[in-house]
Design a protein around this motif. Structure first.
Motif, PDB file in Angstrom:
ATOM      1  N   CYS A  10       9.819  15.779   5.233  1.00  0.00           N
ATOM      2  CA  CYS A  10      10.382  16.051   3.901  1.00  0.00           C
ATOM      3  C   CYS A  10       9.728  15.208   2.814  1.00  0.00           C
ATOM      4  CB  CYS A  10      11.884  15.839   3.911  1.00  0.00           C
ATOM      5  SG  CYS A  10      12.397  14.124   4.177  1.00  0.00           S
ATOM      6  N   GLY A  11       8.940  14.172   3.199  1.00  0.00           N
ATOM      7  CA  GLY A  11       8.171  13.466   2.185  1.00  0.00           C
ATOM      8  C   GLY A  11       8.495  11.998   1.981  1.00  0.00           C
ATOM      9  N   GLY A  12       8.943  11.287   3.015  1.00  0.00           N
ATOM     10  CA  GLY A  12       9.248   9.866   2.864  1.00  0.00           C
ATOM     11  C   GLY A  12       8.047   9.043   2.451  1.00  0.00           C
ATOM     12  N   VAL A  13       6.898   9.246   3.116  1.00  0.00           N
ATOM     13  CA  VAL A  13       5.691   8.499   2.755  1.00  0.00           C
ATOM     14  C   VAL A  13       5.202   8.925   1.371  1.00  0.00           C
ATOM     15  CG1 VAL A  13       3.282   8.029   3.334  1.00  0.00           C
ATOM     16  CG2 VAL A  13       4.992   8.105   5.140  1.00  0.00           C
ATOM     17  N   SER A  14       5.177  10.216   1.124  1.00  0.00           N
ATOM     18  CA  SER A  14       4.712  10.699  -0.180  1.00  0.00           C
ATOM     19  C   SER A  14       5.556  10.130  -1.308  1.00  0.00           C
ATOM     20  CB  SER A  14       4.737  12.227  -0.222  1.00  0.00           C
ATOM     21  OG  SER A  14       3.695  12.782   0.552  1.00  0.00           O
ATOM     22  N   GLU A  15       6.880  10.080  -1.126  1.00  0.00           N
ATOM     23  CA  GLU A  15       7.753   9.535  -2.169  1.00  0.00           C
ATOM     24  C   GLU A  15       7.456   8.053  -2.394  1.00  0.00           C
ATOM     25  OE1 GLU A  15      10.300   8.880  -5.136  1.00  0.00           O
ATOM     26  OE2 GLU A  15       9.814  10.871  -4.352  1.00  0.00           O
ATOM     27  N   ALA A  20       4.567   4.018  -5.839  1.00  0.00           N
ATOM     28  CA  ALA A  20       3.558   2.964  -5.960  1.00  0.00           C
ATOM     29  C   ALA A  20       2.439   3.352  -6.925  1.00  0.00           C
ATOM     30  CB  ALA A  20       2.972   2.645  -4.589  1.00  0.00           C
ATOM     31  N   GLY A  21       2.484   4.586  -7.446  1.00  0.00           N
ATOM     32  CA  GLY A  21       1.503   4.999  -8.445  1.00  0.00           C
ATOM     33  C   GLY A  21       0.415   5.920  -7.947  1.00  0.00           C
ATOM     34  N   PHE A  22       0.543   6.433  -6.733  1.00  0.00           N
ATOM     35  CA  PHE A  22      -0.464   7.329  -6.170  1.00  0.00           C
ATOM     36  C   PHE A  22      -0.220   8.766  -6.638  1.00  0.00           C
ATOM     37  CE2 PHE A  22      -0.642   3.643  -3.621  1.00  0.00           C
ATOM     38  CZ  PHE A  22      -1.785   3.652  -2.835  1.00  0.00           C
ATOM     39  N   GLU A 159      12.326  -5.946   6.506  1.00  0.00           N
ATOM     40  CA  GLU A 159      11.451  -6.961   5.921  1.00  0.00           C
ATOM     41  C   GLU A 159      10.613  -6.419   4.767  1.00  0.00           C
ATOM     42  OE1 GLU A 159      10.894  -9.851   9.804  1.00  0.00           O
ATOM     43  OE2 GLU A 159       9.377  -8.288   9.452  1.00  0.00           O
ATOM     44  N   TYR A 160      10.796  -5.114   4.466  1.00  0.00           N
ATOM     45  CA  TYR A 160      10.106  -4.484   3.342  1.00  0.00           C
ATOM     46  C   TYR A 160      11.095  -3.820   2.379  1.00  0.00           C
ATOM     47  CZ  TYR A 160       5.837  -5.400   5.933  1.00  0.00           C
ATOM     48  OH  TYR A 160       4.803  -6.029   6.603  1.00  0.00           O
ATOM     49  N   ALA A 328      12.130  10.656   8.715  1.00  0.00           N
ATOM     50  CA  ALA A 328      11.281  10.185   7.614  1.00  0.00           C
ATOM     51  C   ALA A 328      10.898   8.714   7.771  1.00  0.00           C
ATOM     52  CB  ALA A 328      11.994  10.384   6.277  1.00  0.00           C
ATOM     53  N   VAL A 329       9.756   8.372   7.199  1.00  0.00           N
ATOM     54  CA  VAL A 329       9.391   6.980   6.986  1.00  0.00           C
ATOM     55  C   VAL A 329      10.176   6.494   5.766  1.00  0.00           C
ATOM     56  CG1 VAL A 329       7.511   5.388   6.400  1.00  0.00           C
ATOM     57  CG2 VAL A 329       7.069   7.344   7.912  1.00  0.00           C
ATOM     58  N   PRO A 330      10.864   5.342   5.837  1.00  0.00           N
ATOM     59  CA  PRO A 330      11.598   4.869   4.661  1.00  0.00           C
ATOM     60  C   PRO A 330      10.683   4.737   3.446  1.00  0.00           C
ATOM     61  CG  PRO A 330      12.204   3.591   6.601  1.00  0.00           C
ATOM     62  CD  PRO A 330      11.036   4.443   6.995  1.00  0.00           C
ATOM     63  N   CYS A 331      11.121   5.286   2.334  1.00  0.00           N
ATOM     64  CA  CYS A 331      10.272   5.343   1.134  1.00  0.00           C
ATOM     65  C   CYS A 331       9.847   3.958   0.664  1.00  0.00           C
ATOM     66  CB  CYS A 331      11.012   6.061   0.004  1.00  0.00           C
ATOM     67  SG  CYS A 331      11.663   7.673   0.434  1.00  0.00           S
ATOM     68  N   GLU A 332      10.781   3.010   0.674  1.00  0.00           N
ATOM     69  CA  GLU A 332      10.471   1.679   0.155  1.00  0.00           C
ATOM     70  C   GLU A 332       9.412   0.986   1.009  1.00  0.00           C
ATOM     71  OE1 GLU A 332      10.461  -1.554  -2.395  1.00  0.00           O
ATOM     72  OE2 GLU A 332      11.357   0.430  -2.675  1.00  0.00           O
ATOM     73  N   MET A 333       9.463   1.186   2.312  1.00  0.00           N
ATOM     74  CA  MET A 333       8.441   0.597   3.175  1.00  0.00           C
ATOM     75  C   MET A 333       7.077   1.219   2.872  1.00  0.00           C
ATOM     76  SD  MET A 333       8.524  -0.101   7.288  1.00  0.00           S
ATOM     77  CE  MET A 333       8.289   1.579   7.870  1.00  0.00           C
ATOM     78  N   ALA A 334       7.040   2.541   2.727  1.00  0.00           N
ATOM     79  CA  ALA A 334       5.788   3.212   2.375  1.00  0.00           C
ATOM     80  C   ALA A 334       5.277   2.733   1.021  1.00  0.00           C
ATOM     81  CB  ALA A 334       5.989   4.730   2.366  1.00  0.00           C
ATOM     82  N   LYS A 335       6.195   2.510   0.086  1.00  0.00           N
ATOM     83  CA  LYS A 335       5.800   2.002  -1.239  1.00  0.00           C
ATOM     84  C   LYS A 335       5.113   0.644  -1.118  1.00  0.00           C
ATOM     85  CE  LYS A 335       7.768   0.396  -5.631  1.00  0.00           C
ATOM     86  NZ  LYS A 335       9.026   0.234  -6.407  1.00  0.00           N
ATOM     87  N   GLN A 336       5.693  -0.256  -0.332  1.00  0.00           N
ATOM     88  CA  GLN A 336       5.115  -1.594  -0.184  1.00  0.00           C
ATOM     89  C   GLN A 336       3.738  -1.527   0.484  1.00  0.00           C
ATOM     90  OE1 GLN A 336       6.273  -4.187  -1.733  1.00  0.00           O
ATOM     91  NE2 GLN A 336       8.049  -3.008  -2.420  1.00  0.00           N
TER      92      GLN A 336
END
Length: 354
Positions: A10-15, A20-22, A159-160, A328-336
């Motif tokens: 559904c887009g956890g990494v993309s979000e 992060a500005g990508f 931790e992220y 999903a991959v947690p969005c905040e972790m992907a952001k970091q």
């Protein structure tokens, strides 16, 4: 920086990377409901609702190049389905065709030549074929052959900045220099670990089976009479040890494990790992921490514990949306991780100018 997100769900990494500005350029996933959710939230991206094995790498490269006229750096995300490698999957088999999906990324990497690669999966992916030829071992050999530097590590989402205890295996690869593990943001000597209260403490009260009128995803399924009685006895952070004898299943009377089942979360701790059945009170510690709310967490609350934004739109039933959230991959972790990639690229650029 541009992103191609394979096995996007559904887009956890993309979000997270968008925050992060990508620029999210391309998404791909076979699941039709996850595809609907992705497209509802990333209308700017070209999306392929197809099996990666049927997609021609030159076709995708041509389409991507049309969206990348400035030749911006590219991050290729490849978070292939984890079920074939999960310790929770007791029926996993070497014949599961999903095991070879990581192999399919090789031809796209050769064609697209991404500057960075981000792989996320369950801990154990790197061990499952340690002593024989397998998809991960082949992937590492491929990266070495293509001249990538890479780092492998186990990431703890709390931790992220994620209010959830969730361990994942991560590989970050770079074409442009040595890459290191992204620095932790939360924990001892850093920001405080995020808690359930931090992310869902202000949600309006609802009952089991209700939907809040202001948010169609602040809803949860009903409980049967027996489970409603059970959760009424369950303390914050508690479980079946709080129940009277007549409510305990016979199998639990002779088995002391799996205490998270039928449990309530704790307000001031991270949530347990959210699974694809995080909407179900009987499938984990997914009971709401407020002892005046006798229900499982709502779909929206689950999405917040995965750090999706409040306005993220989901498609499908409660079960389908919860599956998307749990996978999903947690969005905040992907952001970091995205911010760490950006810094790496900027540092490399400065170094190359010197």
């Amino acid at each position: 920086m541009k992103v191609i997100d394979f096995f996007s769900g559904c887009g956890g990494v993309s979000e997270g990377l968008r925050q992060a500005g990508f620029d999210i350029a391309v998404g791909l996933d076979f699941d039709s409901k996850a595809a609907e959710t992705y497209q509802a939230n990333f209308s700017e991206a070209l999306f392929y609702n197809t099996d990666i094995r049927t997609l021609d790498e030159k076709e995708l490269a041509n389409a991507f190049n049309e969206k990348n006229k400035k030749n911006d750096p590219l991050v290729l995300v490849a978070c292939a389905p984890c079920q074939p490698f999960s310790s929770q999957n007791k029926a996993k088999s070497e014949d599961d065709i999903r095991r070879t999906l990581l192999d399919e990324t090789h031809r796209f990497i050769v064609e697209l030549k991404p500057d960075y690669i981000f792989v996320e999966n369950v801990p154990g992916l790197q061990k499952i074929d340690k002593d024989k030829e397998g998809p991960y071992k082949r992937f590492i050999a491929f990266l070495n052959n293509q001249g990538y530097n890479f780092v492998e590590f186990i990431a703890r989402s709390e931790e992220y900045g994620v209010p959830q205890r969730r361990k994942r295996f991560v590989l970050l690869a770079s074409k442009i220099g040595e890459i290191t593990i992204p620095p932790k943001t939360h924990g001892e000597g850093l920001l405080p670990i995020s808690t359930v209260r931090d992310f869902i403490g202000d949600f309006p009260v609802i009952k089991a089976g209700e939907t809040h009128p202001d948010d169609p995803w602040h809803r949860c399924p009903p409980l049967n009479e027996r489970n409603l009685e059970r959760i009424q006895y369950t303390l914050e952070g508690g479980d079946r040890r709080n129940w009277p004898e007549h409510l305990i299943n016979n199998c639990h009377k002779i088995h002391s494990g799996h205490m998270d089942v039928y449990g309530r979360m704790s307000w001031d701790k991270p949530a347990p790992t959210l699974t694809t059945r995080c909407y179900s009170y009987s499938n984990g510690r997914f009971g709401h921490p407020d002892t005046n709310q006798h229900r499982a967490i709502s779909v929206r609350e689950a999405s917040r514990l995965q750090t999706f934004p409040m306005d993220f739109e989901f498609k499908g039933s409660i079960a389908e949306a919860s599956r998307q959230i749990g996978n999903a991959v947690p969005c905040e972790m992907a952001k970091q991780f995205g911010l760490a990639i950006q810094k790496h690229y900027l540092d490399y650029g400065k170094a190359s100018k010197n």
